[in-house]
Design a protein around this motif. Structure first.
Motif, mmCIF file in Angstrom:
data_model
loop_
_atom_site.group_PDB
_atom_site.id
_atom_site.type_symbol
_atom_site.label_atom_id
_atom_site.label_comp_id
_atom_site.label_asym_id
_atom_site.label_seq_id
_atom_site.Cartn_x
_atom_site.Cartn_y
_atom_site.Cartn_z
ATOM 1 N N GLY A 100 69.688 66.040 21.641
ATOM 2 C CA GLY A 100 69.827 66.819 20.411
ATOM 3 C C GLY A 100 69.890 65.968 19.150
ATOM 4 O O GLY A 100 69.159 66.228 18.181
ATOM 5 N N PRO A 101 70.742 64.925 19.114
ATOM 6 C CA PRO A 101 70.782 64.096 17.907
ATOM 7 C C PRO A 101 69.444 63.414 17.601
ATOM 8 O O PRO A 101 69.046 63.318 16.442
ATOM 9 C CB PRO A 101 71.875 63.065 18.224
ATOM 10 N N ALA A 102 68.727 62.970 18.634
ATOM 11 C CA ALA A 102 67.420 62.345 18.413
ATOM 12 C C ALA A 102 66.417 63.381 17.904
ATOM 13 O O ALA A 102 65.631 63.094 16.987
ATOM 14 C CB ALA A 102 66.910 61.712 19.709
ATOM 15 N N LEU A 103 66.428 64.580 18.484
ATOM 16 C CA LEU A 103 65.519 65.632 18.019
ATOM 17 C C LEU A 103 65.807 65.991 16.570
ATOM 18 O O LEU A 103 64.884 66.199 15.772
ATOM 19 C CB LEU A 103 65.616 66.861 18.922
ATOM 20 N N LYS A 104 67.078 66.067 16.200
ATOM 21 C CA LYS A 104 67.464 66.349 14.818
ATOM 22 C C LYS A 104 66.881 65.293 13.885
ATOM 23 O O LYS A 104 66.267 65.622 12.864
ATOM 24 C CB LYS A 104 68.985 66.382 14.690
ATOM 25 N N GLU A 105 67.065 64.025 14.226
ATOM 26 C CA GLU A 105 66.534 62.945 13.395
ATOM 27 C C GLU A 105 65.018 63.026 13.278
ATOM 28 O O GLU A 105 64.453 62.837 12.190
ATOM 29 C CB GLU A 105 66.932 61.582 13.967
ATOM 30 N N LEU A 106 64.351 63.300 14.388
ATOM 31 C CA LEU A 106 62.892 63.359 14.379
ATOM 32 C C LEU A 106 62.373 64.573 13.605
ATOM 33 O O LEU A 106 61.360 64.478 12.910
ATOM 34 C CB LEU A 106 62.363 63.342 15.811
ATOM 35 N N ILE A 107 63.055 65.702 13.706
ATOM 36 C CA ILE A 107 62.672 66.880 12.915
ATOM 37 C C ILE A 107 62.813 66.569 11.432
ATOM 38 O O ILE A 107 61.919 66.854 10.630
ATOM 39 C CB ILE A 107 63.499 68.118 13.319
ATOM 40 N N ILE A 115 65.825 73.033 9.517
ATOM 41 C CA ILE A 115 66.132 73.317 10.921
ATOM 42 C C ILE A 115 64.973 74.029 11.596
ATOM 43 O O ILE A 115 64.078 74.553 10.927
ATOM 44 C CB ILE A 115 67.401 74.200 11.056
ATOM 45 N N MET A 116 65.014 74.067 12.909
ATOM 46 C CA MET A 116 64.080 74.881 13.679
ATOM 47 C C MET A 116 64.736 76.244 13.879
ATOM 48 O O MET A 116 65.869 76.336 14.345
ATOM 49 C CB MET A 116 63.810 74.252 15.050
ATOM 50 N N SER A 117 64.031 77.291 13.527
ATOM 51 C CA SER A 117 64.548 78.641 13.693
ATOM 52 C C SER A 117 64.656 79.000 15.168
ATOM 53 O O SER A 117 63.779 78.667 15.966
ATOM 54 C CB SER A 117 63.627 79.653 13.004
ATOM 55 N N ALA A 118 65.725 79.677 15.532
ATOM 56 C CA ALA A 118 65.844 80.260 16.866
ATOM 57 C C ALA A 118 65.662 81.772 16.772
ATOM 58 O O ALA A 118 65.854 82.483 17.750
ATOM 59 C CB ALA A 118 67.195 79.914 17.486
ATOM 60 N N ILE A 119 65.305 82.252 15.581
ATOM 61 C CA ILE A 119 65.024 83.677 15.383
ATOM 62 C C ILE A 119 63.517 83.887 15.336
ATOM 63 O O ILE A 119 62.973 84.694 16.066
ATOM 64 C CB ILE A 119 65.716 84.197 14.106
ATOM 65 N N GLY A 142 59.712 76.907 17.414
ATOM 66 C CA GLY A 142 60.436 77.583 16.337
ATOM 67 C C GLY A 142 59.878 77.230 14.976
ATOM 68 O O GLY A 142 59.436 76.098 14.748
ATOM 69 N N LYS A 143 59.895 78.179 14.095
ATOM 70 C CA LYS A 143 59.428 77.961 12.720
ATOM 71 C C LYS A 143 60.380 76.974 12.028
ATOM 72 O O LYS A 143 61.592 77.058 12.206
ATOM 73 C CB LYS A 143 59.419 79.280 11.963
ATOM 74 N N PHE A 144 59.822 76.056 11.254
ATOM 75 C CA PHE A 144 60.654 75.146 10.484
ATOM 76 C C PHE A 144 61.168 75.888 9.255
ATOM 77 O O PHE A 144 60.405 76.524 8.527
ATOM 78 C CB PHE A 144 59.878 73.907 10.044
#
Length: 149
Positions: A100-107, A115-119, A142-144
């Motif tokens: 999760g922390p790596a994905l956050k940094e890469l996003i 963020i990536m939408s979960a809706i 997910g939509k950015f």
């Protein structure tokens, strides 16, 4: 007046009818023309179904109007604590704890502050053959959503 059936009770009836009828989750998704993962989540109580979808799936499974009524209700989303410790579910928790922390940094690096939408979101699952054992491929789409100040 009879109360509306709980989403958890409706889910139990759907699962029982699916198993006793010899149907797969893919059969149920095809019956209503909706995505597999979304349909499964909705039938397990995590999304409201449109009345037409609920009526169609209840007809397919031989379930009554009380189940259809419940399937249309707005859910309280999330999972019970005991489900979160199930080994299959927990592996997702573990994977996000590690990556999760790596994905956050890469996003943030690729898209900027957001963020990536979960809706506005799609999720899919597939099997990929591998000589060391088949692989589970899960795709989150997910939509950015950028932060706007």
């Amino acid at each position: 007046m009879t109360p509306i059936m709980s989403k958890s009770e409706a889910a139990e009836l759907v699962v029982a009818a699916r198993l006793r009828g010899g149907h797969t989750w893919a059969d149920l998704a095809a019956a209503i023309g909706a995505p597999l993962v979304w349909t499964t989540a909705a039938l397990l109580g995590q999304h409201p179904m449109a009345p037409e979808q609920a009526a169609k799936i209840c007809g397919f499974l031989g379930l009554g109007e009380r189940v259809a009524e419940s399937l249309c209700r707005q859910p309280s989303r999330g999972s019970a604590a005991e489900l979160m410790s199930d080994p299959t579910v927990y592996r997702f928790v573990e994977a996000l704890s590690v990556y999760g922390p790596a994905l956050k940094e890469l996003i943030h690096e690729e898209f900027g502050d957001g963020i990536m939408s979960a809706i506005n979101f799609r999720v899919d699952i597939a099997r990929r053959p591998d000589p060391d054992g088949d692989r589970v491929v899960v795709t989150f789409d997910g939509k950015f959503l950028d932060y706007k100040w």
